[in-house]
Design a protein around this motif. Structure first.
Motif, PDB file in Angstrom:
ATOM      1  N   ALA A  44      -8.278  -2.353  18.390  1.00 17.29           N
ATOM      2  CA  ALA A  44      -6.822  -2.684  17.410  1.00 17.29           C
ATOM      3  C   ALA A  44      -7.943  -3.276  15.988  1.00 17.29           C
ATOM      4  N   MET A  45      -8.166  -4.844  16.965  1.00 17.92           N
ATOM      5  CA  MET A  45      -8.752  -5.234  15.605  1.00 17.92           C
ATOM      6  C   MET A  45      -9.787  -4.279  14.563  1.00 17.92           C
ATOM      7  N   LEU A  46     -10.950  -4.009  15.113  1.00 19.43           N
ATOM      8  CA  LEU A  46     -11.960  -3.069  14.411  1.00 19.43           C
ATOM      9  C   LEU A  46     -10.850  -2.356  13.423  1.00 19.43           C
ATOM     10  N   ARG A  47     -10.177  -1.728  14.306  1.00 12.50           N
ATOM     11  CA  ARG A  47      -9.225  -0.694  13.506  1.00 12.50           C
ATOM     12  C   ARG A  47      -8.626  -0.815  12.091  1.00 12.50           C
ATOM     13  N   VAL A  48      -7.550  -2.104  12.620  1.00 12.55           N
ATOM     14  CA  VAL A  48      -7.002  -2.703  11.177  1.00 12.55           C
ATOM     15  C   VAL A  48      -8.119  -2.840   9.919  1.00 12.55           C
ATOM     16  N   LEU A  49      -9.340  -3.974  10.450  1.00 11.73           N
ATOM     17  CA  LEU A  49      -9.835  -4.688   9.778  1.00 11.73           C
ATOM     18  C   LEU A  49     -11.101  -3.954   8.724  1.00 11.73           C
ATOM     19  N   LEU A  50     -11.789  -3.234   9.917  1.00 14.31           N
ATOM     20  CA  LEU A  50     -12.726  -2.435   9.234  1.00 14.31           C
ATOM     21  C   LEU A  50     -12.473  -0.854   8.745  1.00 14.31           C
ATOM     22  N   GLN A  51     -11.145  -0.141   9.400  1.00 15.66           N
ATOM     23  CA  GLN A  51     -10.864   0.961   8.821  1.00 15.66           C
ATOM     24  C   GLN A  51      -9.406   1.123   8.286  1.00 15.66           C
ATOM     25  N   ALA A  52      -8.188   0.149   8.472  1.00 16.47           N
ATOM     26  CA  ALA A  52      -7.259   0.150   7.023  1.00 16.47           C
ATOM     27  C   ALA A  52      -7.487  -0.749   6.282  1.00 16.47           C
ATOM     28  N   VAL A  90      -6.299   3.315   2.706  1.00 20.06           N
ATOM     29  CA  VAL A  90      -7.450   3.418   2.155  1.00 20.06           C
ATOM     30  C   VAL A  90      -8.111   3.898   1.169  1.00 20.06           C
ATOM     31  N   ALA A  91      -6.802   5.138   1.585  1.00 19.67           N
ATOM     32  CA  ALA A  91      -6.673   5.888  -0.549  1.00 19.67           C
ATOM     33  C   ALA A  91      -6.517   5.380  -1.405  1.00 19.67           C
ATOM     34  N   ALA A  92      -5.219   4.750  -0.836  1.00 21.78           N
ATOM     35  CA  ALA A  92      -4.603   4.169  -2.023  1.00 21.78           C
ATOM     36  C   ALA A  92      -4.562   2.811  -2.806  1.00 21.78           C
ATOM     37  N   GLY A  98     -18.724  -3.031   6.543  1.00 25.40           N
ATOM     38  CA  GLY A  98     -17.571  -2.378   6.125  1.00 25.40           C
ATOM     39  C   GLY A  98     -16.938  -1.303   6.812  1.00 25.40           C
ATOM     40  N   GLY A  99     -15.854  -0.414   5.937  1.00 25.05           N
ATOM     41  CA  GLY A  99     -15.329   0.838   6.943  1.00 25.05           C
ATOM     42  C   GLY A  99     -15.266   1.356   5.775  1.00 25.05           C
ATOM     43  N   PRO A 100     -15.187   2.362   5.905  1.00 17.78           N
ATOM     44  CA  PRO A 100     -13.522   2.602   6.467  1.00 17.78           C
ATOM     45  C   PRO A 100     -14.105   3.454   7.836  1.00 17.78           C
ATOM     46  N   SER A 101     -15.315   3.873   8.184  1.00 20.94           N
ATOM     47  CA  SER A 101     -16.186   4.594   9.124  1.00 20.94           C
ATOM     48  C   SER A 101     -16.708   3.270   9.882  1.00 20.94           C
ATOM     49  N   LEU A 102     -16.380   3.797  11.251  1.00 22.28           N
ATOM     50  CA  LEU A 102     -17.200   2.262  12.020  1.00 22.28           C
ATOM     51  C   LEU A 102     -18.305   2.649  12.187  1.00 22.28           C
ATOM     52  N   ALA A 155       0.920  -1.835   0.413  1.00 25.02           N
ATOM     53  CA  ALA A 155      -0.058  -0.197  -0.091  1.00 25.02           C
ATOM     54  C   ALA A 155       0.800   1.420  -0.046  1.00 25.02           C
ATOM     55  N   GLY A 156       1.712   1.071   0.724  1.00 24.26           N
ATOM     56  CA  GLY A 156       2.744   2.162  -0.039  1.00 24.26           C
ATOM     57  C   GLY A 156       3.470   3.541   1.566  1.00 24.26           C
ATOM     58  N   SER A 157       2.372   2.413   2.181  1.00 24.56           N
ATOM     59  CA  SER A 157       2.095   3.423   4.272  1.00 24.56           C
ATOM     60  C   SER A 157       1.497   2.764   5.034  1.00 24.56           C
TER      61      SER A 157
END
Lengths: 512, 190, 106, 503, 636
Positions: D273-281, D206-208, D340-344, D197-199
């Protein structure tokens, strides 16, 4: 208008009573007993008030009280009584004071009584709640006090029995919970926002046939376990045998009814189409239950276990009536709920008294009691005959209504089930002969006669047994309208049509 | 030239790594670890990560491995571990399978995606200027990156180190006399 | 021969690090001496570092390198804690291997 | 003298200190306690615990204030877009701080009883809390990793902190080895995702992937592998089967209050963390990882429940039960992944958060009781230790009963509300199967709670029971248990407001 | 007066209730007299009603008195209502009438029994139930009485429940009856399903509208019920055992009243029987005839004075069903009435003998009693002549009537009836001779048989056989009188003399017999005399060898084989169910539990406590996840 929240109190009073009993110090046992008794009597009084204030010939829910409880989930504290639940409420209200006053747990009265009252609150709640969530809460909470009653005051094998009872029932509820949620979620589609309100869902929601059937089964499993319907009945004998007398009485008289009541209120009412579709299965299981229970009861060596199995048989009749889906049959079932509660409750009381005296329930160890305790024997005889279904006593009315009502829609099942009547006579009379007839041997010579306390405990039962048997009309007047309403609902929402009541055909030439 | 470096360093890395897991004597294992670490440092250089290479040598090869050796000596756990026997019959087969699987999977992923379109990364301005500077651009850029975009992470490392300190205080504190009853060394599963 | 082969691309480095990582993993599974276990974990971390650097280069992004910087700190801290633990336990059970530390089970 | 050395000024990101205040308070508290305790003579009885509790409380207050700020201004990101300031983050932060608050009180008397002096444990609580909060608020993989490491390292040390119990040290080292092992996997995952993803920054990731018109699998094999490894790290932290093996051993070995801390704070942070990684990233990849989460949920539910059946040590039982609970939360995560995300947002996320808060309070209370029953030496945590508790300490036993019933998900307790929320979320997205499995496994799990209740209330006393050291319930511990029981019942009766709050 | 019909059952009920409360206070013998008075009162009422009915024209002789709604639900509207019509009132007359006599008799017979008052409590309850049965205007009220009498007979048979045999006999009676009740219920269900009501008026009225199958079903199911109550094959088993009860009970319940309920029911629904397929009546007739013959053969070889009468009762009931099967409903009723007279008489006589013999029931230990108890003997002999079919005694007319219709139906049935008549005459003569004639064989009786039979404390004092007290003898005399003139109610000479027929005409289907009556009558008389003569030859003159084969004494082994089956295979089957319940159904439940813990036991081995194994587990997990992501999702 704000009317007196009688139903809310029916739940709260015993609950508060339980708390009170729990907080009162152990050093004042009398205060504990009095408090418990008073609260239960108060509840009983209120239930009777409900009975008398209840408008007969009125099919709708009465004394309805509804308040939002958990807003975000559309859950409300919604209570109401109709003909189907009325007498269960009264039975509960009347039974608990009797049991609390009449049956002695022998140790830890404080805890025992507080569990009892909690149990009463739960049972009351599950009979009057008109909100799926609320119902589930009560339906489930009942397990806890019952578990502790069996486990804490039961007999040798109580831990096994209690655990079995708890887990077995919980498995059923597991399915029901998912069913409830699914129902609410799916019903949302039809009615804007999610609601757990029984009436709203039943009246507005429409489910695809297949969905409805799945949901129906999710509910039905829980109730089938509770009833208990063959082959999910095996927790019952253990629970009954191990439970303390008071527990057995309550268990048989009201707890099992939560199953039959649930089938009617939440099975048939919510999912008419599915209920009609599932008829053959349930009728068959019910009939098997009738015979199976009776046969098993015949061969029991433990008096209490025998009565327990007889419950399986009797409740088979009730389920049969429920799924016959005719006014007569269902009314009979509702009535039979009460009758079975009375007669089996009384039977357990009597067995309990025998145990108190002889410290055994083994039939083989008892003999010739009628000679030494004729009054006791007479009481037992009356209750037994009502359980056998002798006309003129309560047991017969419901049973007969169930059978004759089901005959039109479930003939062959009835033909088989009716033979359960024969078996009922077999197992009870045989047991009676072995226990009460003959010359009492040494151990039984000293068997004390019925005491006044016990007599006064049994008297209400006997009175109701006879009254219901001779003059059930007032009850029927209150039950039937609601049943009719239910059946109309079923007929509107499914292809079911109950056979038209035949007009007696008077042919001119008397003889053919 | 770069190829040569890669091959040599790679050999050092792998050789050392293999050494770590096959040398039965912990001291030897530690030494082979140093080999690996040096190899990695060389590869860092090859990848134009000069600063990291330096840190690698100083911190890792210097501090960490020394620490290892120190502890080994301190506790006198320099007894050889007999690698011929394995109490758990399945352990090594499983290890091999897992290793193979892991390598296969990740390798597959790497190879499959080798032609992948490289995503465009936009550096923060500061870092970009730093990258343009003639000398020690790497250090400058790294510094700027660490102290701008990753400043929070940098601060968090401090928390990490505090914990390390507290840990040593708690764990390595000498027990009061008679506080601990020494247990006789239990012979392992073998 | 060698000259024929092109200069090593990122992929090579990544593969190398994958191998290194795997060796570390296998090591954790087969070695019994806790200290050596830690070393194997260090191997894994180094492998990751290698990938980071390689990828940073491919992406032309310095960020990858700062990752490595942080990882190094983490590694250091881990080693300190880990060695602390080992010291603490080996004081009680000298010469204990991980296989001897299996009182808790079932 | 040559040209004067001029350091060119560095443009750091602008920092909203107030938004960071909870972290700073906890850090500050930790420092004060560490240094202060080192420099001053030993503080009077209970002061360490009370101080820690106060710090945690202060943090909670600040978080609540921030909550309202988010209500007004909406969520933002901090310190150069590496930290989230949103309700999910704050909710978990609050959960964690509540955990610290209760855990501190549970710990207080325990340390004195076991003769383990010193404030270090409290310091670690606070630092671990910092790590947990960062994990749950991170918007950058590397930050998240650092948070994870902070939390983990602290936990390793805590687990081993009972110097007199060899089990404690064993559990510490086990936890450390496996933790290091799995976090290495996690880190590798970070690297691979970074490569793809380059970052490491969620927003950029997400942008990528938004940029890449259609997700070309061949391109993204690296990312996929990365996700797999990330999942490993997270699954390990939440103790999902088959990455759960550490937890029973560690729960049993660690000092009981620490176990409580792990079960509450550890789980909360990890799931955050799981929510962040899976849904937001990685919202783009939900179709890829949802089946995995589903499977993990199922085997975790069943595995945890089944394995608990045969245990005889209560701490171990509760460890397995907490595995089963993790399964429940995974069900919620699975449901969330449907949205789905990225909004939780969505019922899934809120059900998970609800569950985390409720469970944290619940589990600390439960282990609080176990702490008391463990008696000096923290060894009497077997079922036998609970025998006859109903007679000796009826109130304590009753509290335990409530907590256990809540864990079993009996109505009118918070536990039921939590389960109900999760099941609703699952049913909402039509995953009936997992809902049914969850409820059935809950029944299996109920068996072990029953066993504990049996030994408390029903089991016949045995010879030598009276010879046992009586169970003491010191003040702070009592308060902690009382609080958690009260919370359990209050939420059980009036959950409406809490559900409303859950984002 | 008609509206007071409800008093008829109400009075005995009142008696029952009062004795329940105050029975012990009243004690012996007041309670007995009180009970008797109650039944007598209801007899009086019955007579009143009877007179009232007589005064009406034939068409208006049906009157329904509704007390209250019993089970009103849906289309099912069941009232507690009484039907006063010639049929029911006829029944009431002899139920209450004979009831009164037997009550009175019992006062003497039960004198000194420890549970004296309880006996009359049951007796009154029985009277009440029986009258409900008879007067019920719908099947359900009848069923109420039907079950009630069943219960009472259960109580009374096992009145001396300390005796194992008595207790068992009572249970047997109840359960066997229940089998019949099943049939009764089925009949009700069919009737309700087809007609929508259980009122006799509606059902019989709708008979014409019924399909043959329905009608047949109703009729045959009713007959099944009747078989239970009226002890027909194959359900007769309980009646002989019922003799365990006190003799008045045997007389009242198991001879005069209850056992005829089946006959009554069949007559009640005779219109249905009329429209049902032809095989239905045939079946009934055959069963009746078979039972009659079967029982008669058994009676020949019985030595227990009451057993003989019991089998004879079964046989006579068979007669009545033969009549019903042949469409001779009035004949059935006729025989029912006369039979009630002479069989009650015989039983009471037997009771008196037993009483006098201090509870000796074995005829082989009697003989030559006519001198010692002349009245008993005289009345008994009248009864004997009546049952033997000797004109002009009551039995002759009714039996003759039945045989007549049987001949219409089929000569074979007639022949069977005839043979039965022969046997009846034979075994009754045998009994009379064994009991009252020959030489006294009872001196040795008491030694070992003192405690045998009914335990009545009071009667222990005297040793020699003696005549019974007046309240026992009086009923004998009355009944003897009735047995002599009873036939008068229906003399076959002309329509005017067939009073019963014309009386029942409005409610019962009446057929005209086409056969010449006289020859058949002569044959019947001849047969009767032959029977008597044969018996005299064998037992008095000892000219011929006694024929009492064991097989007959053993009732053709039927009873034994049934109980063997119940005790053997039947019980095994039940045990099988219990086993299945414990091992299959519950086994499954416990099996699940066992499975779970077994799995747990296995899985926990993985929890080896060794870090490296855990690492391996994690590693495998990693690989699996990678396979999913990289291969399944990435490549495929």
């Amino acid at each position: 208008m704000i009317e007196f929240p009688i139903l809310t109190l029916l739940v709260l009073v015993p609950a508060v009573g339980a708390l009170l009993v729990a907080v009162i110090s152990k050093r004042q046992p009398d205060l504990v007993k009095v408090t418990a008794l008073l609260t239960s009597v108060l509840t009983g009084g209120m239930s009777l008030w409900v009975l008398f204030a209840f408008k007969s010939h009125n099919p709708d829910f009465q004394f309805v009280s509804q308040h939002t409880w958990i807003k975000p989930w559309g859950i409300s504290w919604h209570l109401g009584v109709d003909g189907i639940s009325l007498f269960l409420v009264v039975l509960t209200g009347v039974l608990f004071p009797l049991v609390i006053a009449g049956v002695d747990p022998h140790h830890d009265h404080k805890r025992y009584l507080s569990w009892m009252l909690l149990l009463e609150a739960g049972v009351m709640g599950s009979f009057i709640s008109l909100d799926l969530f609320l119902f589930f809460v009560f339906f489930e909470i009942v397990l806890v006090p019952m578990y502790f009653l069996i486990g804490g005051w039961g007999y040798d094998n109580r831990v096994y029995a209690a655990t079995k009872f708890f887990l077995f029932t919980m498995v059923g509820s597991a399915f029901m919970l998912v069913g409830i949620i699914a129902t609410a979620v799916l019903a949302k589609a039809d009615d804007g926002r999610v609601t757990f309100d029984l009436i709203k869902i039943a009246e507005n929601a429409t489910f695809a046939a297949s969905t409805g059937r799945w949901l129906f089964f999710a509910f039905a499993i829980a109730f089938a376990v509770k009833v208990p319907l063959f082959p999910l009945h095996t927790w019952l004998p253990d629970a009954h045998t191990q439970a303390p007398t008071g527990g057995s009485v309550i268990l048989a008289a009201v707890l099992l009814k939560m199953g039959t009541y649930g089938l009617l209120r939440f099975g048939v009412y919510l999912f008419p189409e599915a209920a009609v579709w599932a008829r053959p299965l349930f009728l068959t299981l019910a009939v098997i239950g009738v015979l199976w229970g009776a046969v098993a009861a015949t061969m029991q060596t433990d008096l209490k276990r025998l009565v327990a199995y007889s419950s399986v048989a009797h409740l088979g009749f009730i389920v049969l009536g429920t799924f016959a889906l005719t006014t007569t049959a269902i009314t009979g079932s509702v009535l039979q709920n009460i009758s079975h509660g009375l007669s089996t409750g009384a039977l357990f009381l009597l067995v309990g008294m025998i145990y108190e005296r002889r410290h055994t329930r083994e039939i083989s160890k008892l003999k010739g009691l009628q000679k030494v305790a004729p009054v006791f024997a007479a009481a037992f005889m009356v209750v037994m005959l009502s359980s056998i279904g002798l006309p003129g006593l309560n047991g017969f009315v419901g049973e007969f209504m169930i059978l004759i009502g089901s005959f039109a829609t479930a003939r062959w099942w009835v033909v088989v089930a009716a033979s359960g009547v024969i078996l009922a006579a077999v197992y009870l009379l045989w047991a009676y002969q072995r226990v009460f007839h003959g010359e009492p041997d040494e151990d039984n010579k000293a068997f004390p006669e019925l005491r006044w306390k016990e007599a006064s405990l049994l008297l209400p039962f006997l009175a109701l047994i006879v009254f219901t048997g001779v003059f059930p009309k007032p009850m029927l007047n209150r039950i039937e309208p609601s049943v009719n309403k239910l059946l109309d609902h079923v007929e509107q929402n499914s292809d079911w049509q109950q056979p038209e009541p035949l007009e007696p055909v008077i042919s001119e030439e008397g003889e053919g | 030239m770069e190829l040569f470096v890669f091959v040599v360093a790679g050999a050092m890395v792998l050789g050392g790594a293999v050494g770590v897991i096959v040398r039965s004597h912990p001291v030897h294992a530690a030494l082979s670890l140093i080999l690996t670490l040096f190899g990695v440092a060389v590869l860092f250089v090859a990848q134009e990560a000069h600063f990291l290479a330096a840190v690698q040598v100083i911190v890792y090869a210097g501090a960490i491995v020394v620490l290892f050796l120190f502890v080994i000596m301190l506790l006198g756990v320099d007894n050889a571990e007999d690698l011929r026997i394995e109490p758990f019959k399945v352990q090594r087969p499983v290890a091999v399978v897992v290793g193979a699987g892991l390598l296969a999977m990740i390798g597959m992923a790497i190879i499959v995606s080798r032609k992948a379109t490289v995503p465009v990364v936009t550096q923060s301005q500061a870092v970009q200027d730093a990258a343009l500077e003639p000398h020690d651009s790497n250090i400058k850029a790294l510094a700027r990156d660490v102290f701008s975009d990753h400043v929070l992470a940098f601060e968090l490392t401090s928390v990490l180190l505090v914990i390390a300190v507290v840990a040593t205080v708690m764990l390595a504190r000498k027990p009061r006399p008679g506080e601990l009853t020494p247990l006789e060394p239990k012979v392992g599963a073998q | 021969m060698i000259a024929a082969v092109a200069t090593p691309t990122t992929t090579w480095y990544l593969l190398l690090s994958a191998v290194l990582f795997t060796i570390g993993v296998v090591g954790v599974m087969v070695r019994r001496n806790p200290l050596v276990l830690f070393m194997c974990i260090e191997l894994m971390l180094n492998a990751v570092n290698l990938s980071f650097v390689a990828l940073a280069r491919r992406l032309g992004d310095i960020g990858g390198q700062s990752m490595v910087f942080f990882v190094m700190v983490v590694a250091a801290a881990e080693v300190v804690v880990g060695l602390g633990l080992v010291v603490a336990i080996l004081r009680r059970k000298p010469h204990a291997t991980t296989d001897d530390m299996a009182e808790l089970k079932g | 003298m040559g040209a004067p050395f001029t350091a060119d000024t560095l443009q750091g990101p602008k920092i909203d200190w107030f938004a960071l205040s909870p972290l700073l308070v906890l850090l500050g508290g930790a420092m004060v306690l560490l240094v202060g305790a080192a420099l001053t003579p030993p503080w009077p009885k209970r002061w360490y615990a009370i101080f820690t509790a106060k710090v945690a409380a202060a943090a909670v207050v600040l978080e609540v204030v921030l909550w309202h700020r988010v209500d007004d201004k909406g969520p933002t990101t901090l310190v150069g877009d590496v930290l989230h300031l949103d309700k999910v983050g704050l909710w978990i932060a609050i959960t964690i701080c509540v955990g610290v608050f209760l855990a501190a009180m549970v710990t207080d008397d325990y340390l004195r009883r076991e003769g383990l002096d010193g404030p270090e444990l409290y310091v670690l609580y606070m630092l671990a809390a910092v790590g947990g909060i960062v994990m749950a608020a991170a918007n950058d993989l590397i930050v998240l990793f650092l948070g994870l490491e902070i939390l983990s390292l602290a936990l390793y040390v805590m687990a081993a902190s009972h110097r007199k119990r060899i089990e404690s040290q064993e559990s510490g080292i086990k936890y450390f080895v496996l933790g290091g092992f799995s976090s290495a996997f996690f880190l590798y995952g970070v690297a691979l995702v970074y490569g793809g993803a380059g970052s490491t920054n969620f927003t950029k990731i997400v942008a990528a992937f938004d940029a890449t018109v259609e997700l070309n699998r061949r391109n993204d094999a690296l990312v996929l592998a990365g996700i797999a490894l990330l999942l490993v790290g997270l699954a390990f932290k939440v103790a999902a089967v088959p990455f759960h093996f550490w937890s029973p051993d560690v729960y049993e070995g660690a000092p009981t209050p620490v176990t409580a801390f792990m079960a509450s704070v550890g789980k909360a942070a990890a799931f955050g963390a799981m929510l962040r990684v899976l849904l937001q990233a990685l919202p783009h990849w939900s179709d890829d990882y949802r089946p995995v989460v589903w499977l993990l949920a199922v085997i975790t539910l069943v595995g945890g429940a089944v394995m608990a059946v045969v245990q005889t040590n209560v701490k171990r039982m509760l460890a397995f039960s907490s595995i089963s609970h993790a399964g429940f939360i995974l069900v919620g995560v699975e449901a969330a992944a449907h949205h789905g995300g990225p909004s939780l947002t969505g019922s899934g996320v809120s059900s998970v958060l609800l569950y985390l808060l409720i469970y944290s309070v619940l589990v600390i209370g439960t282990f609080g009781v176990v702490t008391a029953v463990g008696r000096t030496g923290d060894a009497a945590t077997g079922l036998a230790g609970f025998r006859g508790l109903g007679k000796q300490q009826p109130v304590l036993a009753l509290g335990m009963t409530v907590l256990l019933l809540a864990q079993a998900g009996v109505p009118l307790t918070s536990g039921f509300i939590a389960k109900f929320g999760v099941i609703t979320a699952a049913v909402d997205v039509r995953s009936y199967a997992v809902a049914i499995i969850a409820m059935v496994s809950a029944v299996i799990a109920a068996f072990l709670y029953l066993r504990i209740m049996i030994s408390m209330w029903i089991a016949e006393p045995e010879a030598g029971d009276d010879a046992r050291e009586p169970v003491r319930v010191p003040m702070l511990l009592g308060i902690a248990i009382g609080l958690s029981v009260t919370f359990t019942l209050v939420i059980g009766l009036f959950p409406g407001w809490l559900i409303d709050l859950a984002p | 007066m008609l509206d007071l019909v409800w008093l008829i059952p109400a009075l005995p009920l009142l008696g029952f209730l009062f004795i329940t409360v105050a029975g012990r206070k009243l004690g012996d013998p007041k309670a007995g007299y009180f009970a008797t008075a109650m039944v007598a009162a209801s007899f009086a009422v019955t007579v009143g009603v009877f007179v009232d009915l007589m005064s009406k024209t034939a068409e208006e002789r049906t009157h329904v008195r509704t007390l209250f709604q019993w089970i009103p639900v849906g289309s099912l509207k069941i009232d507690v209502a009484f039907l006063a019509d010639p049929l029911s009132i006829t029944m009431c007359l002899f139920v209450t009438g004979i009831g009164t006599l037997i009550h009175l008799y019992a006062v003497g017979y039960m004198h000194g029994d420890s549970r004296f008052s309880k006996f009359f409590l049951y007796l009154n309850l029985f009277a009440f139930s029986m009258l409900m049965l008879v007067l019920g205007s719908n099947m359900l009220v009848t069923f109420l009485g039907w079950e009630g009498v069943g219960a009472c007979s259960y109580f009374l048979i096992s009145f001396w429940h300390e005796k194992e045999s008595a207790a068992t006999a009572g249970k047997k009676a109840f359960i066997t009856n229940r089998v019949g009740d099943w049939g009764f219920m089925m009949a009700m269900f069919f009737a309700f399903w087809a007609v929508g009501s259980l009122d006799y008026s509606v059902i019989n009225g709708a008979a014409g509208g019924l399909t043959k199958t329905t009608a047949t079903a109703i009729a045959l199911f009713c007959f099944l019920g009747a078989c239970g109550k009226s002890a027909q094959l194959p359900l007769y088993l309980w009646l002989p055992d019922a003799m365990e009860g006190p003799t008045p009970v045997s007389a009242l319940i198991h001879a005069a009243t209850m056992v005829t309920a089946g006959v009554y029911l069949m007559v009640r629904i005779s219109p249905i029987l009329e429209v049902s397929s032809s095989y239905a009546p045939t079946i009934i007739a055959i069963v009746g005839a078979a039972t009659a013959l079967f029982a008669a053969t058994i009676a020949v070889a019985q030595n227990d004075i009451k057993k003989v009468l019991a089998y004879s009762t079964v046989s006579q009931l068979g007669y009545m069903f033969l009549a019903i099967g042949s469409g001779a409903y009035t004949a059935a009723i006729f025989h029912m009435v006369t039979h009630a007279f002479f069989k009650a008489l015989l039983f009471l006589g037997a009771g008196s003998v037993i009483h006098g013999m201090h509870h000796e029931q074995d005829m082989r230990r009697m003989g030559a009693l006519r001198t010692l108890m002349p009245i008993t003997a005289g009345t008994f002999i009248i009864g004997w002549l009546a049952i033997a079919g000797v004109p002009p005694f009551a039995g002759f007319w009714s039996k003759d009537d039945i045989l007549l219709f049987a001949y219409d139906k089929s000569p074979i049935l007639w022949l069977v009836g005839l043979v039965t008549a022969l046997l009846t005459a034979y075994y009754m003569t045998r009994q009379v001779i064994m009991v009252f004639y020959g030489k006294a064989r009872w001196h040795d009786a008491h030694a070992e048989h003192g405690a045998h039979g009914d335990l009545v404390e009071g009667a222990r004092s005297e040793l020699a056989p003696h005549e019974s007290p007046w309240m026992m003898v009086a009923p004998l005399v009355v009944l003897a009188g009735l047995s002599i003139v009873g036939g008068a109610i229906n003399l076959p000479f002309s329509h005017n003399t067939e009073r019963l027929v014309s009386w029942l005409e409005p409610v019962v289907v009446v057929h005209e017999s086409t056969t010449a009556k006289l020859p058949l009558a002569l044959v019947a008389i001849a047969v009767g005399l032959i029977g008597i003569a044969a018996a005299v030859l064998v037992y008095a003159k000892h000219k011929a060898r006694v024929i009492e084969p064991q097989i007959l004494a053993d009732a053709w082994g039927y009873d034994r084989s049934v109980s063997n089956f119940m005790g053997g295979p039947g019980r095994k089957a039940f045990d099988g169910v219990v086993w299945a319940d414990a091992h299959v159904v519950d086994g499954a439940v416990n099996g699940v539990g066992a499975l779970v813990s077994a799995t747990a036991g296995k899985v926990r081995k993985l929890q080896s406590g060794n870090v490296r194994n855990y690492a391996a587990a994690i590693g495998s997990g990693v690989v699996l996840l990678l396979v999913w992501f990289v291969v399944v999702r990435g490549m495929l």
